[in-house]
Scaffold this motif. Structure first.
Motif, PDB file in Angstrom:
ATOM      1  N   ALA A  15       0.850  -1.428   0.013  1.00  0.00           N
ATOM      2  CA  ALA A  15      -0.216   0.093   0.103  1.00  0.00           C
ATOM      3  C   ALA A  15       0.869   1.181  -0.077  1.00  0.00           C
ATOM      4  N   GLU A  16       1.889   1.197   0.697  1.00  0.00           N
ATOM      5  CA  GLU A  16       2.839   2.553   0.653  1.00  0.00           C
ATOM      6  C   GLU A  16       3.396   2.693  -0.576  1.00  0.00           C
ATOM      7  N   ALA A  17       3.690   1.480  -1.248  1.00  0.00           N
ATOM      8  CA  ALA A  17       4.252   1.756  -2.712  1.00  0.00           C
ATOM      9  C   ALA A  17       3.230   2.447  -3.618  1.00  0.00           C
ATOM     10  N   ALA A  18       1.932   2.101  -3.466  1.00  0.00           N
ATOM     11  CA  ALA A  18       0.734   2.596  -4.265  1.00  0.00           C
ATOM     12  C   ALA A  18       0.813   4.164  -3.838  1.00  0.00           C
ATOM     13  N   ARG A  19       0.883   4.662  -2.676  1.00  0.00           N
ATOM     14  CA  ARG A  19       0.870   6.057  -2.570  1.00  0.00           C
ATOM     15  C   ARG A  19       2.291   6.714  -3.256  1.00  0.00           C
ATOM     16  N   VAL A  20       3.185   6.070  -3.031  1.00  0.00           N
ATOM     17  CA  VAL A  20       4.531   6.814  -3.673  1.00  0.00           C
ATOM     18  C   VAL A  20       4.169   6.535  -5.296  1.00  0.00           C
ATOM     19  N   GLY A  21       3.689   5.678  -5.768  1.00  0.00           N
ATOM     20  CA  GLY A  21       3.595   5.591  -7.278  1.00  0.00           C
ATOM     21  C   GLY A  21       2.482   6.764  -7.558  1.00  0.00           C
ATOM     22  N   ASP A  22       1.368   6.896  -6.882  1.00  0.00           N
ATOM     23  CA  ASP A  22       0.443   7.873  -7.189  1.00  0.00           C
ATOM     24  C   ASP A  22       1.159   9.358  -6.909  1.00  0.00           C
ATOM     25  N   LEU A  23       1.915   9.619  -6.109  1.00  0.00           N
ATOM     26  CA  LEU A  23       2.875  10.785  -5.879  1.00  0.00           C
ATOM     27  C   LEU A  23       3.751  11.167  -6.800  1.00  0.00           C
ATOM     28  N   LEU A  24       4.336   9.951  -7.374  1.00  0.00           N
ATOM     29  CA  LEU A  24       5.167  10.099  -8.861  1.00  0.00           C
ATOM     30  C   LEU A  24       4.296  10.802  -9.979  1.00  0.00           C
ATOM     31  N   LEU A  25       3.201  10.202 -10.226  1.00  0.00           N
ATOM     32  CA  LEU A  25       2.349  10.279 -11.190  1.00  0.00           C
ATOM     33  C   LEU A  25       1.995  11.825 -11.194  1.00  0.00           C
ATOM     34  N   GLU A  26       1.549  12.012 -10.206  1.00  0.00           N
ATOM     35  CA  GLU A  26       1.093  13.595 -10.012  1.00  0.00           C
ATOM     36  C   GLU A  26       2.086  14.515 -10.284  1.00  0.00           C
ATOM     37  N   ARG A  27       3.436  14.248  -9.674  1.00  0.00           N
ATOM     38  CA  ARG A  27       4.390  15.255 -10.110  1.00  0.00           C
ATOM     39  C   ARG A  27       4.822  15.073 -11.361  1.00  0.00           C
ATOM     40  N   TYR A  28       4.890  14.035 -12.065  1.00  0.00           N
ATOM     41  CA  TYR A  28       5.141  13.669 -13.389  1.00  0.00           C
ATOM     42  C   TYR A  28       4.162  14.570 -14.369  1.00  0.00           C
ATOM     43  N   ALA A  29       2.792  14.528 -14.006  1.00  0.00           N
ATOM     44  CA  ALA A  29       1.836  15.057 -14.734  1.00  0.00           C
ATOM     45  C   ALA A  29       2.097  16.630 -14.775  1.00  0.00           C
ATOM     46  N   GLU A  39      -5.167   8.711 -16.898  1.00  0.00           N
ATOM     47  CA  GLU A  39      -4.014   8.220 -16.145  1.00  0.00           C
ATOM     48  C   GLU A  39      -3.385   7.037 -16.297  1.00  0.00           C
ATOM     49  N   PRO A  40      -4.107   6.012 -17.112  1.00  0.00           N
ATOM     50  CA  PRO A  40      -3.409   4.621 -17.642  1.00  0.00           C
ATOM     51  C   PRO A  40      -2.170   5.283 -18.589  1.00  0.00           C
ATOM     52  N   VAL A  41      -2.558   6.251 -19.449  1.00  0.00           N
ATOM     53  CA  VAL A  41      -1.651   6.444 -20.522  1.00  0.00           C
ATOM     54  C   VAL A  41      -0.497   7.317 -19.836  1.00  0.00           C
ATOM     55  N   LEU A  42      -0.688   8.033 -18.953  1.00  0.00           N
ATOM     56  CA  LEU A  42       0.147   8.885 -18.285  1.00  0.00           C
ATOM     57  C   LEU A  42       1.169   7.904 -17.439  1.00  0.00           C
ATOM     58  N   ARG A  43       0.582   6.949 -16.710  1.00  0.00           N
ATOM     59  CA  ARG A  43       1.201   5.737 -15.815  1.00  0.00           C
ATOM     60  C   ARG A  43       2.244   5.107 -16.777  1.00  0.00           C
ATOM     61  N   ALA A  44       1.789   4.750 -17.944  1.00  0.00           N
ATOM     62  CA  ALA A  44       2.551   4.016 -18.954  1.00  0.00           C
ATOM     63  C   ALA A  44       3.793   4.805 -19.457  1.00  0.00           C
ATOM     64  N   ARG A  45       3.493   5.959 -19.655  1.00  0.00           N
ATOM     65  CA  ARG A  45       4.360   6.985 -20.137  1.00  0.00           C
ATOM     66  C   ARG A  45       5.623   7.119 -19.005  1.00  0.00           C
ATOM     67  N   LEU A  46       5.243   7.161 -17.881  1.00  0.00           N
ATOM     68  CA  LEU A  46       6.198   7.640 -16.892  1.00  0.00           C
ATOM     69  C   LEU A  46       7.038   6.028 -16.479  1.00  0.00           C
ATOM     70  N   ALA A  47       6.384   5.028 -16.618  1.00  0.00           N
ATOM     71  CA  ALA A  47       7.173   3.661 -16.349  1.00  0.00           C
ATOM     72  C   ALA A  47       8.023   3.460 -17.500  1.00  0.00           C
ATOM     73  N   ARG A  86       7.883  -1.062 -10.758  1.00  0.00           N
ATOM     74  CA  ARG A  86       6.984  -2.047 -10.234  1.00  0.00           C
ATOM     75  C   ARG A  86       5.776  -1.306  -9.456  1.00  0.00           C
ATOM     76  N   ALA A  87       6.026  -0.340  -8.657  1.00  0.00           N
ATOM     77  CA  ALA A  87       5.037   0.341  -7.983  1.00  0.00           C
ATOM     78  C   ALA A  87       4.155   0.971  -8.684  1.00  0.00           C
ATOM     79  N   LEU A  88       4.491   1.477  -9.883  1.00  0.00           N
ATOM     80  CA  LEU A  88       3.466   2.084 -10.638  1.00  0.00           C
ATOM     81  C   LEU A  88       2.558   1.113 -11.255  1.00  0.00           C
TER      82      LEU A  88
END
Length: 89
Positions: A15-29, A39-47, A86-88
């Motif tokens: 669960a902690e990793a999911a929160r970190v992943g969400d924060l990374l995604l927010e900052r990347y956006a 979101e899935p498109v953006l998540r794939a780009r960041l990964a 992997r967290a993303l």
């Protein structure tokens, strides 16, 4: 944010990793001006970007660059980047 989670032994599927992943995604956006992008498109780009940063060839390039320029050898970021991908999930 990712480094401390890895150092603390958090599993990338926790669960902690999911929160970190969400924060990374927010900052990347915000960084790329992609607010409102699916979101899935953006998540794939960041990964994909993080996978590229964990490429062993990039690590070796940075090591050689340090040697040529007389800099201290950089620390490897591969483990942290791999964890973030992997967290993303």
């Amino acid at each position: 944010m990712t480094g401390p989670a890895v150092a603390g032994g958090a599993a990338p599927d926790a669960a902690e990793a999911a929160r970190v992943g969400d924060l990374l995604l927010e900052r990347y956006a915000r960084l790329v001006g992609a607010d409102g992008v699916d979101e899935p498109v953006l998540r794939a780009r960041l990964a994909e970007r993080l996978r590229a940063m964990a490429d062993p060839r990039r690590e070796r390039y940075l090591e050689l660059l340090a040697v040529v320029n007389g800099w201290a050898a950089p620390e490897s970021s591969a483990e942290v980047m791999d964890w973030a991908v992997r967290a993303l999930g």
